[in-house]
Motif scaffolding. Structure first.
Motif, PDB file in Angstrom:
ATOM      1  N   ASN A  42      74.517 -20.919 -15.527  1.00 48.17           N
ATOM      2  CA  ASN A  42      74.179 -20.242 -14.265  1.00 48.17           C
ATOM      3  C   ASN A  42      74.226 -18.718 -14.433  1.00 48.17           C
ATOM      4  OD1 ASN A  42      73.735 -22.603 -12.810  1.00 48.17           O
ATOM      5  ND2 ASN A  42      75.903 -22.769 -12.241  1.00 48.17           N
ATOM      6  N   LYS A  78      63.668 -25.301 -11.015  1.00 50.93           N
ATOM      7  CA  LYS A  78      64.565 -24.241 -11.463  1.00 50.93           C
ATOM      8  C   LYS A  78      63.844 -23.325 -12.447  1.00 50.93           C
ATOM      9  CE  LYS A  78      69.001 -26.557 -10.764  1.00 50.93           C
ATOM     10  NZ  LYS A  78      70.289 -26.938 -11.386  1.00 50.93           N
ATOM     11  N   THR A  95      62.589 -29.997 -11.194  1.00 48.33           N
ATOM     12  CA  THR A  95      63.664 -29.394 -10.399  1.00 48.33           C
ATOM     13  C   THR A  95      63.259 -28.077  -9.750  1.00 48.33           C
ATOM     14  OG1 THR A  95      64.554 -28.117 -12.261  1.00 48.33           O
ATOM     15  CG2 THR A  95      65.339 -30.393 -11.991  1.00 48.33           C
ATOM     16  N   GLN A 124      66.494 -19.045  -7.124  1.00 43.82           N
ATOM     17  CA  GLN A 124      65.079 -18.958  -7.470  1.00 43.82           C
ATOM     18  C   GLN A 124      64.728 -17.503  -7.766  1.00 43.82           C
ATOM     19  OE1 GLN A 124      62.959 -21.663  -7.578  1.00 43.82           O
ATOM     20  NE2 GLN A 124      64.689 -22.985  -7.061  1.00 43.82           N
ATOM     21  N   ASP A 169      71.334 -23.051  -7.558  1.00 39.59           N
ATOM     22  CA  ASP A 169      69.990 -23.306  -7.029  1.00 39.59           C
ATOM     23  C   ASP A 169      69.191 -22.030  -6.810  1.00 39.59           C
ATOM     24  OD1 ASP A 169      70.359 -26.105  -6.930  1.00 39.59           O
ATOM     25  OD2 ASP A 169      71.499 -25.881  -5.070  1.00 39.59           O
ATOM     26  N   GLN A 218      70.304 -22.241 -17.392  1.00 35.95           N
ATOM     27  CA  GLN A 218      70.643 -23.175 -16.313  1.00 35.95           C
ATOM     28  C   GLN A 218      71.959 -23.897 -16.552  1.00 35.95           C
ATOM     29  OE1 GLN A 218      67.176 -25.653 -15.933  1.00 35.95           O
ATOM     30  NE2 GLN A 218      65.869 -23.981 -15.234  1.00 35.95           N
ATOM     31  N   TYR A 256      59.098 -23.512  -4.586  1.00 35.78           N
ATOM     32  CA  TYR A 256      60.241 -24.301  -4.112  1.00 35.78           C
ATOM     33  C   TYR A 256      60.118 -24.556  -2.617  1.00 35.78           C
ATOM     34  CZ  TYR A 256      65.043 -25.418  -2.802  1.00 35.78           C
ATOM     35  OH  TYR A 256      66.158 -26.014  -2.277  1.00 35.78           O
TER      36      TYR A 256
END
Length: 256
Positions: free
Chosen positions: A117, A91, A89, A139, A137, A114, A147
Motif C-alpha cells: 500500500n 487497482k 479489481t 485510485q 482502495d 499493492q 472505478y
C-alpha cells in the motif's frame, strides 16, 4: 483561462460512472469539445487500450487535453494523463501526469505497490523520487474515473446522496466526493440523451474547491459516458459537449 485546464482535468476525473457489469471495454474512445461562449477553446479525449504489467493484461487509459485556435495563442494547454490498472479489481499499477498549462508544468510518474500500500512517485521535473503510504482502495485520477463507472451504488443514488473514494493526487490522498443532483435530457449532435447529473468535489484547497460550480451530465444507460460538463465562472461559463465516440461496449441510447 486557467479554467480550461481545470475543465480538462474535470473531464478526466469524472468520465467515470456505472452499472454492475463493466460499462467500458478496450477500444473505447470519447472526445469532448470545450467552448467558452461561441469560442471553440479545446478538446479532451479518453481512450482505453490494453497493456501488460506484472505479466498480466491490464487496462491502459490515455487522457489528453489541449487548447486550439486563438485560445491556444493566449493560454496553451497540453495535458497528458495516463493510468494502468487491474482489469478485475481496478487497482492502479502506474500513472503518468505530464502537463503544460500556460507555462505551469508537471511531469510525474507513479508506481503503486499493492502489497505494501505504497506509491513511488518519480518527479522528472524536480529530479526526485519519494514513496508515499496510501490506503488499500486508493485510485489515481484516471483510474478513479473507471472505478466510479462500475461502482455498484451509482444507479441507486437518490437526489442529494453522494459517493466518496480515496484518490492519490499531488503527492497526497484526498477525499473525492461525487454528489448526485438528479436527471435531465440533453440535446446533442446525435440526438437527445437521457442523463444523470453529478457534481464532483475534492476537499477545499485542492484543485476542485467546494465553492466551484462544476457539473457533469452522464448518459443514463449502460455506458455512463460524459455528455456535457460545465464550469460556471464569474463571467460566463466553460462548457464541454460530446463531439465523437467509438468502441462503446453498449449502443448509446439516443432519443431521435
Amino acid at each position: 483561462m486557467k479554467k480550461i485546464g481545470l475543465l480538462l482535468l474535470l473531464f478526466i476525473t469524472t468520465n467515470s460512472f456505472v452499472s454492475q457489469e463493466k460499462s467500458y471495454t478496450t477500444g473505447e474512445f470519447i472526445k469532448l469539445r470545450i467552448h467558452y461562449g461561441l469560442v471553440n477553446a479545446g478538446y479532451a479525449t479518453l481512450e482505453v487500450k490494453e497493456a501488460v504489467k506484472n505479466n498480466k493484461k491490464v487496462h491502459h487509459v490515455i487522457g489528453k487535453g489541449y487548447t486550439v485556435g486563438m485560445t491556444k495563442f493566449f493560454f496553451e494547454v497540453d495535458d497528458d494523463y495516463q493510468s494502468y490498472f487491474d482489469k478485475t479489481t481496478n487497482k492502479p499499477y502506474q500513472f503518468l501526469r505530464k502537463i503544460d498549462e500556460g507555462g505551469y508544468t508537471k511531469h510525474q510518474e507513479g508506481f503503486f505497490n499493492q502489497n505494501s500500500n505504497t506509491v513511488l512517485v518519480k518527479d522528472y521535473k524536480k529530479n526526485t523520487e519519494k514513496t508515499f503510504s496510501v490506503t488499500e482502495d486508493v485510485q489515481d485520477i484516471v483510474s478513479a474515473f473507471y472505478y466510479l463507472r462500475n461502482h455498484p451504488k451509482i444507479d441507486k443514488l437518490k437526489t442529494g446522496e453522494a459517493i466518496y473514494i480515496d484518490m492519490f493526487f499531488d503527492d497526497e490522498i484526498t477525499k473525492f466526493k461525487l454528489k448526485f443532483l438528479g436527471r435531465e435530457d440533453i440535446k446533442t449532435k446525435f440526438g437527445k440523451v437521457s442523463c444523470m447529473i453529478f457534481r464532483p468535489y475534492v476537499q477545499a484547497g485542492r484543485v476542485f474547491k467546494e465553492d466551484e460550480s462544476l457539473t457533469v451530465w452522464i448518459s443514463d444507460d449502460e455506458n455512463k459516458i460524459p455528455i456535457r460538463l460545465k464550469a460556471s465562472l464569474a463571467v460566463g461559463s466553460l462548457k464541454a459537449d460530446i463531439e465523437t465516440f467509438k468502441g462503446l461496449k453498449s449502443t448509446l441510447k439516443v432519443k431521435k
